[in-house]
Design a protein around this motif. Sequence first.
Motif, mmCIF file in Angstrom:
data_model
loop_
_atom_site.group_PDB
_atom_site.id
_atom_site.type_symbol
_atom_site.label_atom_id
_atom_site.label_comp_id
_atom_site.label_asym_id
_atom_site.label_seq_id
_atom_site.Cartn_x
_atom_site.Cartn_y
_atom_site.Cartn_z
ATOM 1 N N ALA A 73 0.842 -1.198 0.000
ATOM 2 C CA ALA A 73 0.000 0.000 0.000
ATOM 3 C C ALA A 73 0.875 1.245 0.000
ATOM 4 O O ALA A 73 1.824 1.341 0.782
ATOM 5 N N ASP A 74 0.569 2.171 -0.893
ATOM 6 C CA ASP A 74 1.310 3.434 -0.962
ATOM 7 C C ASP A 74 0.463 4.437 -1.732
ATOM 8 O O ASP A 74 -0.098 4.094 -2.774
ATOM 9 N N PRO A 75 0.341 5.690 -1.242
ATOM 10 C CA PRO A 75 -0.470 6.681 -1.958
ATOM 11 C C PRO A 75 0.146 7.118 -3.286
ATOM 12 O O PRO A 75 -0.536 7.736 -4.099
ATOM 13 N N MET A 76 1.416 6.794 -3.511
ATOM 14 C CA MET A 76 2.076 7.063 -4.786
ATOM 15 C C MET A 76 1.955 5.825 -5.670
ATOM 16 O O MET A 76 2.275 4.710 -5.233
ATOM 17 N N LYS A 77 1.487 6.006 -6.904
ATOM 18 C CA LYS A 77 1.371 4.860 -7.799
ATOM 19 C C LYS A 77 2.743 4.406 -8.268
ATOM 20 O O LYS A 77 3.131 3.248 -8.057
ATOM 21 N N GLU A 78 3.485 5.292 -8.871
ATOM 22 C CA GLU A 78 4.836 4.953 -9.329
ATOM 23 C C GLU A 78 5.577 6.248 -9.647
ATOM 24 O O GLU A 78 5.049 7.113 -10.343
ATOM 25 N N TYR A 79 6.800 6.372 -9.131
ATOM 26 C CA TYR A 79 7.509 7.645 -9.239
ATOM 27 C C TYR A 79 8.999 7.404 -9.042
ATOM 28 O O TYR A 79 9.401 6.541 -8.258
ATOM 29 N N GLY A 80 9.807 8.167 -9.742
ATOM 30 C CA GLY A 80 11.255 8.032 -9.632
ATOM 31 C C GLY A 80 11.833 8.821 -8.478
ATOM 32 O O GLY A 80 11.118 9.327 -7.619
ATOM 33 N N HIS A 81 13.127 8.917 -8.422
ATOM 34 C CA HIS A 81 13.883 9.707 -7.427
ATOM 35 C C HIS A 81 13.953 9.058 -6.053
ATOM 36 O O HIS A 81 14.353 9.711 -5.095
ATOM 37 N N THR A 89 12.885 3.659 -8.495
ATOM 38 C CA THR A 89 11.471 3.984 -8.643
ATOM 39 C C THR A 89 10.722 3.446 -7.433
ATOM 40 O O THR A 89 10.982 2.322 -6.987
ATOM 41 N N GLY A 90 9.823 4.250 -6.884
ATOM 42 C CA GLY A 90 9.039 3.833 -5.734
ATOM 43 C C GLY A 90 7.561 3.885 -6.036
ATOM 44 O O GLY A 90 7.145 4.139 -7.166
ATOM 45 N N GLY A 91 6.747 3.661 -5.007
ATOM 46 C CA GLY A 91 5.308 3.638 -5.188
ATOM 47 C C GLY A 91 4.769 2.213 -5.245
ATOM 48 O O GLY A 91 5.514 1.257 -5.431
#
Length: 473
Positions: A73-81, A89-91
Amino acid sequence: MNRQIPFSRRRFLATSAAALGFPTIVPSSIFAKAGRPAPSDRITVGAIGWGTIAGDWTPNFFANEKCQVVAVADPMKEYGHYGYQGERTGGREAGKKIIDAHYSAAANKPVKACTAYADFREMIEKEDLDAVQISTPDHWHAYMAIYAARKGKHIYGQKPLALNIGEGRLMSDEITKAGVTWQTGSQQRSEIYFRMACEMVRNNRIGKLKRVRVGLPGGHSNWNGMADQTTAAPVPADFDYELWLGPAEHMDYRPALLPLNWRHNFNFSGGLITDFGAHHIDIAQWGMGTEYTGPIELKNVAGKLDSKALYNTASEFNFECVYENGVILHVGSPDRALLPEVQAAQKAAGSKKPFDHVGILFEGDAGKWIYVNRGKISASDPAILKDKITPNEIHLYESKDHTDNFLSSIYDGKPTAAPIEISHRSITVAHLANIALRTGSSSLKWNPQTEKIEANEAASKLLSKEWRKPWSL
């Protein structure tokens, strides 16, 4: 000891279970040891947060046959940095891909082993989870831990334990009440050199302990490579920023904060004092034998911070903690008073290699000392480290694998290597230092029994913080 909590019947995807060769999941009531999983019964784990530390630590769960990671579970779908150099990439989708890839490799065929959620509450409600791993910014730790504990979930919670002392106390009380297994991500307690150093100190190998010096990193690290982007900006696509903020005070989205650089803003964390202090101050208290108490005074508190800046945590700091037994704990960043004194001790010992800027130095009488850091241990006399602890002396908790220690404790109900009350007491020291720095107090009187600051109203107001509405438990 933790109260045994019955394991639910788990909702695995039939294709995933068959593909991976996982055992059939049956009601825990048939096991002779009711309330704990049989060795053939895997613990289901949900990952809350998928960023830098989750990417580092969740593979330790993958590698352990006692469990299966089934959701993220994460409020970010997919994002770099993400990552310590912004290289990852996280999320939640990034986490799901990694989890699915791991179990697909194990099955030698494509497997959908993980379900992704934006909201951790939905994950906990919909998935048959036995445990969760909380790898989120500090401002979420208390809320998520209490929510999960009340649902009967065992919890691996990353450090630092909580955003403030009040939240830490609430967490410890709620976890104890729920009776679930808790492990703080203070993995140094499962590393041999730290336990070895603390056992030597506790068994008087350096004589009577006089002082402990802890060196922590200073500054504001630019983990995401965007520290200069401090003005408000559009929220990235597929990111529920309001959910990410949760109980924290509202603040417009700024690229300089996410990901990981939030650690330098008091709305979300306590800077490097709490970040690395959660590790090294914890080891200091372990060696001092003060795991369930704390100092009675902080003095000579000094540092550098800008309360108006986005990164408003201390970049330089130095403080001393006085304990009831007279031992002094001295904590400082490298550019403060710690380093020169540590180097002096090194020079006096005749060593050609200087100590690291960070680490723990235990000083006894007659010039004896032990220094420990990750992967390193040394002493004023090498013979000190060769003097084995006898059966009748103090033997500290031994764990060789922090993740396995957590999972094994779920099975047997025994305490973990890093129980929540010990972690609360350790991080309290760091929180007190931040309170002193934020209020311009060169000293604080602290009562570890009542957990109150004496005769300082401004400082006392920072012991806790109200959650932003409508977040409440």
